[in-house]
Design an enzyme around this catalytic site. Structure first.
Site, PDB file in Angstrom:
ATOM      1  N   LYS A 131       0.837  -1.218   0.000  1.00  0.00           N
ATOM      2  CA  LYS A 131       0.000   0.000   0.000  1.00  0.00           C
ATOM      3  C   LYS A 131       0.864   1.257   0.000  1.00  0.00           C
ATOM      4  O   LYS A 131       0.662   2.163  -0.797  1.00  0.00           O
ATOM      5  CB  LYS A 131      -0.926   0.038   1.229  1.00  0.00           C
ATOM      6  CG  LYS A 131      -1.871  -1.131   1.346  1.00  0.00           C
ATOM      7  CD  LYS A 131      -2.760  -1.013   2.567  1.00  0.00           C
ATOM      8  CE  LYS A 131      -2.019  -1.038   3.885  1.00  0.00           C
ATOM      9  NZ  LYS A 131      -1.315  -2.300   4.177  1.00  0.00           N
ATOM     10  N   ARG A 165      -9.580   1.236   8.240  1.00  0.00           N
ATOM     11  CA  ARG A 165      -9.208  -0.155   8.534  1.00  0.00           C
ATOM     12  C   ARG A 165     -10.329  -0.904   9.234  1.00  0.00           C
ATOM     13  O   ARG A 165     -10.159  -2.084   9.547  1.00  0.00           O
ATOM     14  CB  ARG A 165      -7.975  -0.156   9.447  1.00  0.00           C
ATOM     15  CG  ARG A 165      -6.659  -0.477   8.749  1.00  0.00           C
ATOM     16  CD  ARG A 165      -5.580  -0.347   9.800  1.00  0.00           C
ATOM     17  NE  ARG A 165      -4.395  -1.088   9.537  1.00  0.00           N
ATOM     18  CZ  ARG A 165      -3.242  -0.536   9.145  1.00  0.00           C
ATOM     19  NH1 ARG A 165      -3.158   0.759   8.914  1.00  0.00           N
ATOM     20  NH2 ARG A 165      -2.167  -1.273   9.000  1.00  0.00           N
ATOM     21  N   ARG A 202      11.575  -5.874   5.285  1.00  0.00           N
ATOM     22  CA  ARG A 202      11.264  -4.460   5.031  1.00  0.00           C
ATOM     23  C   ARG A 202      12.206  -3.608   5.898  1.00  0.00           C
ATOM     24  O   ARG A 202      12.476  -3.930   7.049  1.00  0.00           O
ATOM     25  CB  ARG A 202       9.813  -4.148   5.417  1.00  0.00           C
ATOM     26  CG  ARG A 202       9.530  -2.638   5.399  1.00  0.00           C
ATOM     27  CD  ARG A 202       8.065  -2.319   5.245  1.00  0.00           C
ATOM     28  NE  ARG A 202       7.257  -2.631   6.420  1.00  0.00           N
ATOM     29  CZ  ARG A 202       5.934  -2.414   6.472  1.00  0.00           C
ATOM     30  NH1 ARG A 202       5.291  -1.902   5.436  1.00  0.00           N
ATOM     31  NH2 ARG A 202       5.255  -2.746   7.554  1.00  0.00           N
ATOM     32  N   ARG A 229      11.065  -2.117  11.588  1.00  0.00           N
ATOM     33  CA  ARG A 229       9.994  -1.672  12.488  1.00  0.00           C
ATOM     34  C   ARG A 229       9.737  -2.727  13.566  1.00  0.00           C
ATOM     35  O   ARG A 229       9.739  -3.923  13.260  1.00  0.00           O
ATOM     36  CB  ARG A 229       8.703  -1.445  11.681  1.00  0.00           C
ATOM     37  CG  ARG A 229       8.601  -0.072  11.090  1.00  0.00           C
ATOM     38  CD  ARG A 229       7.474   0.065  10.090  1.00  0.00           C
ATOM     39  NE  ARG A 229       6.174  -0.440  10.525  1.00  0.00           N
ATOM     40  CZ  ARG A 229       5.050  -0.338   9.790  1.00  0.00           C
ATOM     41  NH1 ARG A 229       5.093   0.256   8.608  1.00  0.00           N
ATOM     42  NH2 ARG A 229       3.917  -0.810  10.229  1.00  0.00           N
ATOM     43  N   ARG A 253      -0.883  -9.059  13.367  1.00  0.00           N
ATOM     44  CA  ARG A 253      -1.432  -8.043  12.448  1.00  0.00           C
ATOM     45  C   ARG A 253      -2.208  -8.680  11.302  1.00  0.00           C
ATOM     46  O   ARG A 253      -3.223  -8.147  10.861  1.00  0.00           O
ATOM     47  CB  ARG A 253      -0.287  -7.153  11.909  1.00  0.00           C
ATOM     48  CG  ARG A 253       0.274  -6.235  12.997  1.00  0.00           C
ATOM     49  CD  ARG A 253       1.623  -5.667  12.614  1.00  0.00           C
ATOM     50  NE  ARG A 253       1.544  -4.762  11.493  1.00  0.00           N
ATOM     51  CZ  ARG A 253       2.550  -4.526  10.649  1.00  0.00           C
ATOM     52  NH1 ARG A 253       3.706  -5.163  10.795  1.00  0.00           N
ATOM     53  NH2 ARG A 253       2.408  -3.664   9.689  1.00  0.00           N
TER      54      ARG A 253
HETATM   55  P1  ADP Z   1       2.227  -1.836   3.255  1.00  0.00           P
HETATM   56  O1  ADP Z   1       2.246  -0.329   3.191  1.00  0.00           O
HETATM   57  O2  ADP Z   1       1.032  -2.430   2.586  1.00  0.00           O
HETATM   58  O3  ADP Z   1       2.412  -2.371   4.648  1.00  0.00           O
HETATM   59  P2  ADP Z   1       4.823  -1.656   1.905  1.00  0.00           P
HETATM   60  O4  ADP Z   1       4.520  -0.767   0.747  1.00  0.00           O
HETATM   61  O5  ADP Z   1       5.562  -1.037   3.051  1.00  0.00           O
HETATM   62  O6  ADP Z   1       3.462  -2.377   2.418  1.00  0.00           O
HETATM   63  O7  ADP Z   1       5.604  -2.932   1.364  1.00  0.00           O
HETATM   64  C1  ADP Z   1       6.043  -3.968   2.254  1.00  0.00           C
HETATM   65  C2  ADP Z   1       7.428  -4.455   1.849  1.00  0.00           C
HETATM   66  O8  ADP Z   1       7.347  -5.159   0.623  1.00  0.00           O
HETATM   67  C3  ADP Z   1       8.438  -3.328   1.611  1.00  0.00           C
HETATM   68  O9  ADP Z   1       9.698  -3.802   2.022  1.00  0.00           O
HETATM   69  C4  ADP Z   1       8.378  -3.092   0.097  1.00  0.00           C
HETATM   70  O10 ADP Z   1       9.630  -2.614  -0.418  1.00  0.00           O
HETATM   71  C5  ADP Z   1       8.074  -4.497  -0.415  1.00  0.00           C
HETATM   72  N1  ADP Z   1       7.174  -4.532  -1.566  1.00  0.00           N
HETATM   73  C6  ADP Z   1       6.106  -3.730  -1.835  1.00  0.00           C
HETATM   74  N2  ADP Z   1       5.494  -4.091  -2.979  1.00  0.00           N
HETATM   75  C7  ADP Z   1       6.189  -5.176  -3.461  1.00  0.00           C
HETATM   76  C8  ADP Z   1       6.071  -6.026  -4.619  1.00  0.00           C
HETATM   77  N3  ADP Z   1       5.081  -5.850  -5.513  1.00  0.00           N
HETATM   78  N4  ADP Z   1       6.974  -7.022  -4.763  1.00  0.00           N
HETATM   79  C9  ADP Z   1       7.968  -7.202  -3.865  1.00  0.00           C
HETATM   80  N5  ADP Z   1       8.136  -6.443  -2.755  1.00  0.00           N
HETATM   81  C10 ADP Z   1       7.262  -5.446  -2.553  1.00  0.00           C
HETATM   82  P1  AMP Z   2       0.774   0.771   9.034  1.00  0.00           P
HETATM   83  O1  AMP Z   2       1.937   1.707   8.991  1.00  0.00           O
HETATM   84  O2  AMP Z   2      -0.356   1.201   8.132  1.00  0.00           O
HETATM   85  O3  AMP Z   2       1.171  -0.668   8.845  1.00  0.00           O
HETATM   86  O4  AMP Z   2       0.170   0.893  10.505  1.00  0.00           O
HETATM   87  C1  AMP Z   2       0.955   0.542  11.635  1.00  0.00           C
HETATM   88  C2  AMP Z   2       0.064   0.467  12.872  1.00  0.00           C
HETATM   89  O5  AMP Z   2      -0.542   1.760  13.144  1.00  0.00           O
HETATM   90  C3  AMP Z   2      -1.118  -0.501  12.807  1.00  0.00           C
HETATM   91  O6  AMP Z   2      -0.756  -1.842  13.103  1.00  0.00           O
HETATM   92  C4  AMP Z   2      -2.037   0.094  13.882  1.00  0.00           C
HETATM   93  O7  AMP Z   2      -1.584  -0.194  15.184  1.00  0.00           O
HETATM   94  C5  AMP Z   2      -1.852   1.600  13.657  1.00  0.00           C
HETATM   95  N1  AMP Z   2      -2.798   2.122  12.647  1.00  0.00           N
HETATM   96  C6  AMP Z   2      -2.481   2.702  11.455  1.00  0.00           C
HETATM   97  N2  AMP Z   2      -3.584   3.049  10.777  1.00  0.00           N
HETATM   98  C7  AMP Z   2      -4.639   2.661  11.553  1.00  0.00           C
HETATM   99  C8  AMP Z   2      -6.060   2.696  11.389  1.00  0.00           C
HETATM  100  N3  AMP Z   2      -6.616   3.212  10.290  1.00  0.00           N
HETATM  101  N4  AMP Z   2      -6.829   2.200  12.386  1.00  0.00           N
HETATM  102  C9  AMP Z   2      -6.284   1.694  13.493  1.00  0.00           C
HETATM  103  N5  AMP Z   2      -4.959   1.598  13.708  1.00  0.00           N
HETATM  104  C10 AMP Z   2      -4.140   2.071  12.746  1.00  0.00           C
END
Ligand code: ADP
Ligand code: AMP
Length: 214
Positions: A13, A88, A127, A160, A171
């Site tokens: 995302k 969410r 990541r 993280r 999660r």
């Molecule tokens: P989200 O925001 O949904 O938690 P991220 O955008 O942070 O996910 O992506 C999670 C991890 O996967 C990061 O390390 C990112 O670089 C990697 N990633 C994202 N999209 C892809 C993809 N299509 N293929 C491989 N790795 C990806």
């Molecule tokens: P993210 O960076 O989107 O993976 O979010 C990290 C953490 O932040 C989540 O696991 C939740 O603890 C909190 N968080 C982020 N967005 C929301 C949301 N829309 N509702 C509730 N908790 C959230």
């Protein structure tokens, strides 16, 4: 254009929202980034949110809804926005709809980025996030040019706390229980599009771009 990126943790995302916001010149709003910044600053909101983030649980709706409402009211979101990690829960989605309705606007598209739990686990373990600017890398799929260093700002990259395996499993379970119902919610409104998130980063970006052009 007002867009929501939906999908489990690690779906991509943030990666796709970042690319889209650059390409379309729209603001990207990540509630997760907002919470991490508040925690870093040690604010009272940060202290409240910390325990939820560390445990892989969702921050309560009333807190998140208020944070998002304020952020979306800022000037840089007036032309449109890309929501990353919000809403969410169905409660958050309803509150967002009501708030937008009050301004005479609505969401245009929800991209549901689909990846398997196995791929989520692979992605989050490797990541790395920039402590300074929040940019996101992957040690294998999207590595930084210099080890442990952000290409964009030179900040230090870190794993993280909630990307540790035990928290990731929690999660994923929280996603299934509390966020998955949003697929039906948005499908019912006719604005949900499923995206195969297992393709390469650039392929996913291209698919989203072509769907937006169509
Ligand atoms: P989200 O925001 O949904 O938690 P991220 O955008 O942070 O996910 O992506 C999670 C991890 O996967 C990061 O390390 C990112 O670089 C990697 N990633 C994202 N999209 C892809 C993809 N299509 N293929 C491989 N790795 C990806
Ligand atoms: P993210 O960076 O989107 O993976 O979010 C990290 C953490 O932040 C989540 O696991 C939740 O603890 C909190 N968080 C982020 N967005 C929301 C949301 N829309 N509702 C509730 N908790 C959230």
């Amino acid at each position: 254009m007002r867009i929501v990126m939906l999908g489990p943790p690690g779906a991509g995302k943030g990666t796709q929202a970042q690319a889209l916001s650059q390409n379309l010149g729209l603001c990207r709003v990540s509630t997760g980034d907002i919470f991490r910044e508040e925690i870093r600053q040690g604010s009272s909101l940060g202290l409240q949110a910390k325990v939820y983030l560390e445990g892989g649980k969702l921050v309560p709706d009333e807190i998140v809804i208020e944070i998002a409402r304020k952020r979306l009211g800022e000037d840089d979101c007036l032309r449109g926005f890309i929501l990353d990690g919000f809403p969410r829960t169905v409660g958050q989605a309803r509150a967002l709809d009501i708030s937008l309705e009050g301004k005479g606007i609505s969401l245009d598209k929800v991209f549901d980025i689909r990846v398997s739990p196995e791929e989520v686990a692979r992605r989050l373990g490797d990541r790395r996030s920039c402590a300074r600017c929040g940019a996101v890398y992957h040690l294998v799929y999207n590595p930084p040019r210099e080890p442990e260093t952000c290409d964009l700002c030179g900040g230090k990259l870190y794993l993280r706390d909630d990307d540790r395996r035990e928290v990731v499993l929690k999660r994923i379970a929280v996603y299934e229980e509390q966020t998955r119902p949003l697929e039906e919610y948005y499908r019912g409104r006719g604005i949900l599009t499923e995206i195969d998130g297992e393709k390469k980063i650039e392929e996913v970006t291209a698919e989203i771009a072509s769907l937006l052009e169509a």
